[in-house]
Design a protein around this motif. Structure first.
Motif, PDB file in Angstrom:
ATOM      1  N   MET A  42      -6.775  -2.523  -4.665  1.00 41.84           N
ATOM      2  CA  MET A  42      -6.037  -1.848  -3.599  1.00 41.84           C
ATOM      3  C   MET A  42      -6.921  -1.559  -2.392  1.00 41.84           C
ATOM      4  SD  MET A  42      -3.044  -1.942  -4.735  1.00 41.84           S
ATOM      5  CE  MET A  42      -2.258  -1.071  -3.395  1.00 41.84           C
ATOM      6  N   GLN A  67       0.419   2.630  -3.287  1.00 41.76           N
ATOM      7  CA  GLN A  67      -0.969   2.577  -3.745  1.00 41.76           C
ATOM      8  C   GLN A  67      -1.285   3.560  -4.857  1.00 41.76           C
ATOM      9  OE1 GLN A  67      -4.486   4.296  -4.428  1.00 41.76           O
ATOM     10  NE2 GLN A  67      -3.549   5.243  -2.631  1.00 41.76           N
ATOM     11  N   ARG A 127     -10.683   2.155  -5.518  1.00 45.58           N
ATOM     12  CA  ARG A 127      -9.297   1.840  -5.891  1.00 45.58           C
ATOM     13  C   ARG A 127      -9.150   0.381  -6.323  1.00 45.58           C
ATOM     14  NH1 ARG A 127      -8.386   4.617  -0.758  1.00 45.58           N
ATOM     15  NH2 ARG A 127      -7.729   6.777  -1.116  1.00 45.58           N
ATOM     16  N   THR A 129      -2.439   1.835  -8.307  1.00 46.66           N
ATOM     17  CA  THR A 129      -3.826   2.001  -8.748  1.00 46.66           C
ATOM     18  C   THR A 129      -3.879   2.627 -10.132  1.00 46.66           C
ATOM     19  OG1 THR A 129      -4.479   2.341  -6.434  1.00 46.66           O
ATOM     20  CG2 THR A 129      -6.097   2.904  -8.118  1.00 46.66           C
ATOM     21  N   TYR A 140       0.812  -1.222   0.000  1.00 49.53           N
ATOM     22  CA  TYR A 140       0.000   0.000   0.000  1.00 49.53           C
ATOM     23  C   TYR A 140       0.849   1.277   0.000  1.00 49.53           C
ATOM     24  CZ  TYR A 140      -4.435   2.392   0.414  1.00 49.53           C
ATOM     25  OH  TYR A 140      -5.544   3.163   0.159  1.00 49.53           O
TER      26      TYR A 140
END
Length: 376
Positions: free
Chosen positions: A116, A33, A113, A37, A30
């Protein structure tokens, strides 16, 4: 004392370590992220003309409401690798994407997202909701209060000449020795990043309790309001504040900031919420993010978090904790470091299990040898 601390370190590590491994690995993913994404959902996240001026949000609202015959309830503005608009329509579950350069409809997605969001859910809640958040929060607290402190104590060498062994991996070592060195050396070098990630992670699980502690330490006398209890007072004699009027307020109140998100009321007692941020890119340093709650009938500001003028305790948690937790505090350098930091709980947990099993086998052999010797 050392034996007691070793047992505490062992059993807390074996139990909390499993949770922290999952939380850490998903946290590592993350960290990137925004970029991931945008890469995974390029058709929705990346604009058709990346250098073009962003179209006004009001035109996006008109287009969406006409296309889906409903009111826009949420807007997510082009920001942090998202080059397009995302809106939500009352009564529609999907997130709707519009090109930031042209205003044209791009498509829809069940989760804002995509995959994610699943990574974040595992990271925060282990997919089991509020109970999962409590479990991850307690595990993070145990890492801060027990594992890191006891690990540092156990790492400290008896003699100064042993210090070098605690700072490097021994060359040409056996698997057993190399595993021990990995646990000891990596644990030492990552102790500060692990502390920062974990203590800020506790805040996301127990925000009120951590905020109270931070307020006490910083001598902040003004209590932090519970934003979940901020409501509008119903007024039948007044029309509701429109989304266009709210966008005007965002422009007037924070002309030097970038719009982040806008959430309109869900019912007659709810309030309008919006936030803006000091930078449009993933940047280094603190995050200055004003957050405003507005009465949906009078347009009066019910509460506004101001990142430069709010009490010190609130500034510490809201300006610093998010960029620290996700590694953005130092830009790309800390983001990369935080990626490896997220892997450390799993590495330390696995290497710790190997050390524990090795000692169990050794103790078992010693008992057998002692018993055989006693019977002779």
């Amino acid at each position: 004392m050392r034996k007691l601390i070793l047992q505490l370190h062992l059993w807390v590590g074996l139990t909390a370590g499993a949770i922290l491994s999952v939380v850490g690995i998903t946290g590592s993913v993350y960290v990137f992220q925004p970029e991931l994404t945008a890469l995974l959902y390029a058709d929705l996240y990346q604009s058709s003309n990346q250098g073009a001026k962003i179209v006004d949000a009001r035109s996006i609202v008109k287009t969406a409401e006409k296309q889906f015959d409903g009111k826009v309830s949420n807007i997510f503005f082009p920001l942090r690798e998202l080059e397009n608009y995302i809106v939500k329509i009352d009564g529609k579950k999907e997130f709707i994407f519009y090109d930031g350069a042209t205003g044209l409809y791009l498509g829809e997605m069940a989760k804002r997202r995509g995959v994610m969001e699943d990574v974040l859910e595992i990271h925060r809640e282990l997919t089991i909701g509020e109970m999962g958040s409590i479990v991850t929060g307690i595990s993070s607290l145990l890492l801060v209060l027990v594992l890191l402190s006891s690990g540092l104590y156990l790492w400290l060498p008896y003699k100064k000449k042993q210090l070098k062994d605690g700072l490097r991996l021994k060359p040409n070592a056996s698997f057993k020795r190399r595993n021990y060195d990995v646990h000891k050396v990596f644990g030492f070098y990552f102790i500060i990043p692990l502390f920062l990630v974990s203590i800020t992670g506790v805040y996301f699980a127990f925000s009120e309790e951590v905020q109270a502690v931070v307020d006490y330490v910083t001598r902040t006398k003004e209590p932090t309001p519970d934003v979940t209890k901020i409501k509008s007072t119903y007024r039948a004699d007044l029309p509701e504040v429109t989304i266009a009027q709210t966008l005007d307020m965002m422009d007037e109140m924070y002309p030097g900031y970038y719009k982040r998100n806008l959430i309109m009321p869900k019912d007659s007692a709810d309030r309008i919420y919006f936030s803006v941020v000091n930078t449009a890119e993933v940047d280094a340093g603190p995050e200055y993010r004003p957050q405003v709650y507005i009465d949906q009938y009078t347009g009066k500001v019910l509460y506004a978090y101001e990142p430069h003028t709010s009490p010190a305790g609130r500034q510490l948690t809201r300006n610093w904790f998010v960029p620290i937790h996700f590694g953005e505090i130092g830009g790309w350098l800390t983001r990369i470091l935080w990626f490896f930091t997220g892997l450390m709980p799993a590495i330390l947990w696995v290497s710790g299990i190997i050390i524990w099993r090795g000692r169990k086998k050794k103790n078992k052999r010693n008992k057998v040898l002692h018993r055989n010797f006693s019977t002779q």
